[in-house]
Write an enzyme that holds these catalytic residues in place. Structure first.
Site, short mmCIF file in Angstrom:
data_model
loop_
_atom_site.label_atom_id
_atom_site.label_comp_id
_atom_site.label_asym_id
_atom_site.label_seq_id
_atom_site.Cartn_x
_atom_site.Cartn_y
_atom_site.Cartn_z
N TYR A 122 -4.54 10.95 9.42
CA TYR A 122 -5.10 9.65 9.09
C TYR A 122 -5.82 9.00 10.27
O TYR A 122 -5.31 8.95 11.38
CB TYR A 122 -4.02 8.67 8.59
CG TYR A 122 -4.66 7.37 8.21
CD1 TYR A 122 -5.43 7.28 7.06
CD2 TYR A 122 -4.57 6.25 9.03
CE1 TYR A 122 -6.08 6.12 6.73
CE2 TYR A 122 -5.22 5.07 8.70
CZ TYR A 122 -5.98 5.02 7.55
OH TYR A 122 -6.64 3.87 7.22
N THR A 155 0.79 -1.23 0.00
CA THR A 155 0.00 0.00 0.00
C THR A 155 0.82 1.29 0.00
O THR A 155 0.68 2.12 -0.90
CB THR A 155 -0.95 0.01 1.21
OG1 THR A 155 -1.82 -1.11 1.08
CG2 THR A 155 -1.76 1.29 1.28
N HIS A 169 -8.48 -8.85 2.44
CA HIS A 169 -7.61 -9.55 3.39
C HIS A 169 -8.42 -10.50 4.27
O HIS A 169 -8.04 -11.63 4.53
CB HIS A 169 -6.91 -8.54 4.31
CG HIS A 169 -5.77 -7.82 3.68
ND1 HIS A 169 -4.69 -8.47 3.15
CD2 HIS A 169 -5.54 -6.49 3.49
CE1 HIS A 169 -3.82 -7.58 2.68
NE2 HIS A 169 -4.32 -6.37 2.86
N ASP A 184 -4.05 0.93 -5.53
CA ASP A 184 -2.61 0.70 -5.35
C ASP A 184 -2.17 -0.71 -5.77
O ASP A 184 -1.05 -0.91 -6.18
CB ASP A 184 -2.22 0.98 -3.89
CG ASP A 184 -3.14 0.28 -2.89
OD1 ASP A 184 -4.18 -0.27 -3.29
OD2 ASP A 184 -2.82 0.30 -1.68
N HIS A 185 -3.06 -1.69 -5.66
CA HIS A 185 -2.69 -3.09 -5.93
C HIS A 185 -3.94 -3.94 -5.96
O HIS A 185 -5.04 -3.46 -5.64
CB HIS A 185 -1.74 -3.62 -4.85
CG HIS A 185 -2.29 -3.41 -3.47
ND1 HIS A 185 -3.33 -4.15 -2.96
CD2 HIS A 185 -1.98 -2.50 -2.50
CE1 HIS A 185 -3.62 -3.73 -1.74
NE2 HIS A 185 -2.83 -2.71 -1.44
N ASN A 230 5.82 -1.38 3.72
CA ASN A 230 4.99 -0.82 4.79
C ASN A 230 5.71 -0.87 6.14
O ASN A 230 5.33 -0.17 7.08
CB ASN A 230 3.68 -1.60 4.91
CG ASN A 230 2.71 -1.31 3.77
OD1 ASN A 230 2.96 -0.41 2.95
ND2 ASN A 230 1.62 -2.05 3.71
N ASP A 239 -9.78 -3.34 0.11
CA ASP A 239 -8.58 -4.01 0.64
C ASP A 239 -8.86 -4.75 1.95
O ASP A 239 -8.51 -5.93 2.10
CB ASP A 239 -7.49 -2.96 0.86
CG ASP A 239 -6.21 -3.55 1.42
OD1 ASP A 239 -5.48 -4.21 0.66
OD2 ASP A 239 -5.96 -3.40 2.63
N HIS A 255 -1.53 -9.28 -0.71
CA HIS A 255 -0.87 -8.67 -1.86
C HIS A 255 0.53 -8.33 -1.44
O HIS A 255 0.88 -8.47 -0.25
CB HIS A 255 -1.64 -7.41 -2.29
CG HIS A 255 -1.81 -6.44 -1.17
ND1 HIS A 255 -0.87 -5.48 -0.86
CD2 HIS A 255 -2.78 -6.31 -0.22
CE1 HIS A 255 -1.27 -4.79 0.20
NE2 HIS A 255 -2.43 -5.27 0.62
ZN LIG Z 1 -3.33 -1.19 -0.24
#
Ligand SMILES: [Zn+2]
EC number: 3.6.1.29
Length: 453
Positions: free
Chosen positions: A154, A70, A193, A237-238, A91, A189, A336
């Site tokens: 955030y 990410t 997961h 992002d993925h 990360n 995401d 990922h």
């Molecule tokens: Zn991500």
């Protein structure tokens, strides 16, 4: 023939070059729905997103950067750089020189981000412009002493609605005007997961929620009168792949924990040997056939993942769907981070607005190509980057673009016209030079003379 070529080219330039003179600076909103795998678009229904695409452009696969995590990928989108160049290489990171640590929960030190300049900083250095951000990774950090003029710290508990409210308010009522804005959302995401992408029932529900948020975004932009003049990019992002408890790589079965420090675990493990690198490497090398083990200097060039102090001396790359663990059970059903050549790791990109064509589909670009395209739309001079602006020209109304099948068609067409014309000319010339039929032979006067006198 000359006339034909002139007409053809003037037509193409007229059709594709009509939007080159803007009086006001363009505005751009960059949206990321984390972990939105490209083929969700084929396998699930997205009525709101499909409407967005119908009036804009779609890139079916975006080849992202290795490792497909990410933070690194979000930073590549906004800098146009591979991870080894922008410095957010995972990360979870550790810097051996400063002994600093970085993680998803401890990411505020500008030290980690300052190796690159994200687009919101560049945008703000232009006269009379602001940037705004609702939670895009890095936007709450003073990178090169600059945060976006408007940003949110955030917090995953802040609703999409609140993020959208802030972004639209900033886009409408700011002075200097916000010309670049970003919006980030944690789904699909988090559910990818939790359930794994092959859990059709749960993913159907989550992806419907994501589509509804896109519907809400478009609706709000229309109601506020922002829709027609704002360029909007929706990307990710993925992707995500299914993991399994039958696909575990247990490092504890191969090597004693005391001989190395694990900086990052799975599916790309970053290993810092404590004493002897060769010894640690040799043990890990034979640990599991579903894991590639690389010394830093041997990491394949295609990963563009070598030239940075934050990349550790040994990295382990699990095969798709395999999970590296330390003697424990499967942590997640989806993950990922794997090889960026895997299509399951790729996101998509859709875009709408005055800068983009309508109803155009494109097969693929690289995620690092997004940055030079965004700089072009905003009229910014890009920093040196790994992207190629030419890859995105077909998406843009002010660029002349011929993609390969069209180019082949035009060349074949031109050759056919040329051949036909040449044949016609040859035929005409032959007709003119052919002797008239039935022309009488010239007889010599003495032809009738007797042979023997
Ligand atoms: Zn991500």
């Amino acid at each position: 023939m000359k006339l034909l070529v002139i007409l053809l080219f003037s037509g193409l330039i007229t059709c594709c070059g009509g939007n080159s003179s803007h009086s006001l600076p363009s505005k751009l909103l960059l949206v990321s729905f984390d972990g939105f795998r490209a083929d969700y678009l084929q396998n699930y229904e997205f009525p709101h997103l499909q409407n967005f695409i119908k009036e804009g452009v779609l890139v079916e696969h975006v080849k992202n950067v290795f490792i497909t995590k990410t933070f690194p990928n979000h930073y590549s989108i906004v800098t146009g750089l591979y991870e080894e160049s922008h410095g957010i290489v995972a990360n979870s990171m550790y810097d051996v020189i400063t002994k600093k640590h970085f993680s998803d929960f401890d990411d505020k030190d500008p030290f980690w981000w300052n190796e690159a300049v994200p687009i919101w900083v560049t945008n703000q250095l232009q006269e009379n412009r602001s940037s705004a951000a609702a939670m895009w990774p890095g936007t709450d950090v003073p990178i090169h002493n600059t945060t976006p003029s408007y940003f949110m710290n955030y917090s995953s508990s802040v609703s999409f609605e609140e993020r959208l409210n802030n972004i639209t308010m900033w886009l409408m009522n700011s002075n200097p005007p916000v010309t670049f804005a970003t919006l980030y959302w944690e789904e699909p995401d988090a559910s990818g997961h939790k359930y794994g992408p092959e859990d059709k029932e749960n993913m159907y529900r989550v992806l419907k929620e994501v589509d509804d948020l896109i519907g809400e975004l478009v609706h709000r932009l229309k109601v506020l009168g922002l829709w027609e003049n704002l360029n909007v990019i929706i990307t990710s992002d993925h992707g995500m792949t299914q993991c399994s408890k039958d696909k575990l790589i247990n490092l504890d079965l191969c090597i004693d924990r005391s001989s190395y420090t694990l900086v990052d675990l799975t599916p790309v493990a970053a290993v810092l040997p404590k004493i002897n690198t060769t010894e640690v490497y040799n043990k890990l090398k034979v640990c599991n056939p579903h894991m590639n083990v690389y010394l830093k200097e041997d990491i394949p060039a295609r990963f563009h993942y070598q030239h940075n102090d934050r990349i550790q001396p040994i990295i382990l790359v699990a095969d798709e769907g395999w999970t590296i663990v330390l003697n424990k059970s499967l942590p997640k059903l989806g993950d990922h981070g794997y090889d960026n050549s895997l299509s399951s790791m790729h996101p998509f990109l859709a875009a709408h607005g005055p800068a983009f064509h309508k109803g155009y589909k494109h097969s693929t670009i690289n995620s690092v190509d997004i940055y030079p395209m965004m700089c072009h739309i905003l009229g910014l001079k890009p920093h040196p980057n790994n992207g190629t602006f030419g890859h995105t020209k077909c998406l843009l109304v002010d660029q002349w673009c011929i993609n390969l099948p069209e180019a082949i068609g035009i060349v074949i067409g031109a050759l056919l016209v040329l051949t036909t014309l040449t044949c016609l000319i040859i035929i005409m010339q032959n007709r003119l030079s052919v002797p008239r039929p039935f022309s009488r032979l010239q007889l010599q006067e003495d032809d009738d003379d007797p042979l023997i006198e």
